[in-house]
Write an enzyme that holds these catalytic residues in place. Structure first.
Site, PDB file in Angstrom:
ATOM      1  N   HIS A   1      28.705 -27.881 -10.691  1.00  0.00           N
ATOM      2  CA  HIS A   1      29.831 -28.292 -10.131  1.00  0.00           C
ATOM      3  C   HIS A   1      29.650 -27.126  -9.230  1.00  0.00           C
ATOM      4  CE1 HIS A   1      33.504 -26.260 -11.720  1.00  0.00           C
ATOM      5  NE2 HIS A   1      32.639 -26.360 -12.431  1.00  0.00           N
TER       6      HIS A   1
ATOM      7  N   HIS B   1      13.903 -21.762  -8.918  1.00  0.00           N
ATOM      8  CA  HIS B   1      13.070 -22.798  -9.657  1.00  0.00           C
ATOM      9  C   HIS B   1      13.968 -22.807 -10.940  1.00  0.00           C
ATOM     10  CE1 HIS B   1       8.916 -24.002 -11.997  1.00  0.00           C
ATOM     11  NE2 HIS B   1      10.330 -24.722 -12.467  1.00  0.00           N
TER      12      HIS B   1
END
Length: 232
Positions: free
Chosen positions: A153, A162
């Site tokens: 979150h 990446h």
């Protein structure tokens, strides 16, 4: 998906499903193909690479990046995705170049991924199988959230990042542009990681990391300064 096209691309018929060009025909291209097929959104898929000596992927057409024009791409494809896994800055720059030239960037999300309705995922990003992006997280353009990676979150994942398989990013983490978090690494909550960073496989990041470094270990420490720009 029961049909693919392996002949002359100029003979494509316009179907309801879109036509996708995957740039990059190595490992990342292969998993991107699988993700695109799993989505059921594309009738025709082709690859493009600057190295065509190895042939295509599973019989799919392969275009030569050195000779294929943007006009040809615009005419024959609806969307493009850059599937270059190891060179984040190049993946991001190619994606932005396509966008500037009028090509729509695909956003690929595997059907087994879990993406919160409150999360944001940028154009040109790929979310692979069993990845998770939790509430109020923001994933930028041309990112790869690889197999089993978790973005908790309120994270901010900037353009070109990446996250390798099974990377775990705790809540409220900020990761800078073009950073690579390698396989199995973990980042503790509230940490800020700079741009162009490499976090080594299995590392545990407990404190902020500056730009342009490689870190590794448990806890992660700086091992070297990185040189830029990336080379093709």
């Amino acid at each position: 998906m029961s049909e693919k096209y392996c002949g002359d691309i100029d003979h494509y018929t316009k179907w309801d499903e879109k036509r996708l060009l995957i740039v990059g025909a190595r490992g990342q291209g292969k998993v991107t193909l699988d993700c695109a097929l799993s989505s059921g959104m594309y009738r025709h898929i082709s690859f493009m690479s600057n190295d065509v000596t190895g042939g295509g992927v599973s019989g799919y057409p392969l275009l030569d990046q050195n000779t294929t024009t943007i006009e040809y791409i615009l005419h024959n494809f609806d969307e493009v995705i850059v599937a270059i896994g190891l060179q984040n800055a190049i993946r991001l720059q190619l994606s932005l170049n396509f966008e500037v030239q009028g090509m729509k960037l695909a956003t690929l999300i595997h059907p087994t991924s879990v993406v919160s309705q409150f999360a944001e995922v940028g154009e040109g990003s790929i979310l692979l199988a069993h990845s998770v992006v939790n509430p109020f997280a923001k994933v930028g353009k041309a990112c790869i959230i690889n197999t089993g990676a978790i973005v908790e979150h309120d994270c901010v994942i900037e353009d070109g990042v990446h996250l390798s398989p099974n990377a775990t990013i705790a809540g409220r983490v900020h990761i800078g542009k073009n950073t690579w978090v390698c396989m199995g690494s973990s980042v503790a909550h509230d940490v800020t990681i700079g741009e162009n960073v490499v976090i080594g496989a299995g590392a545990v990041v407990l404190q902020d990391i500056p730009d342009n470094v490689m870190v590794a270990g448990v806890p992660a420490t700086i091992r070297k300064i990185r040189d830029f720009p990336e080379k093709k």
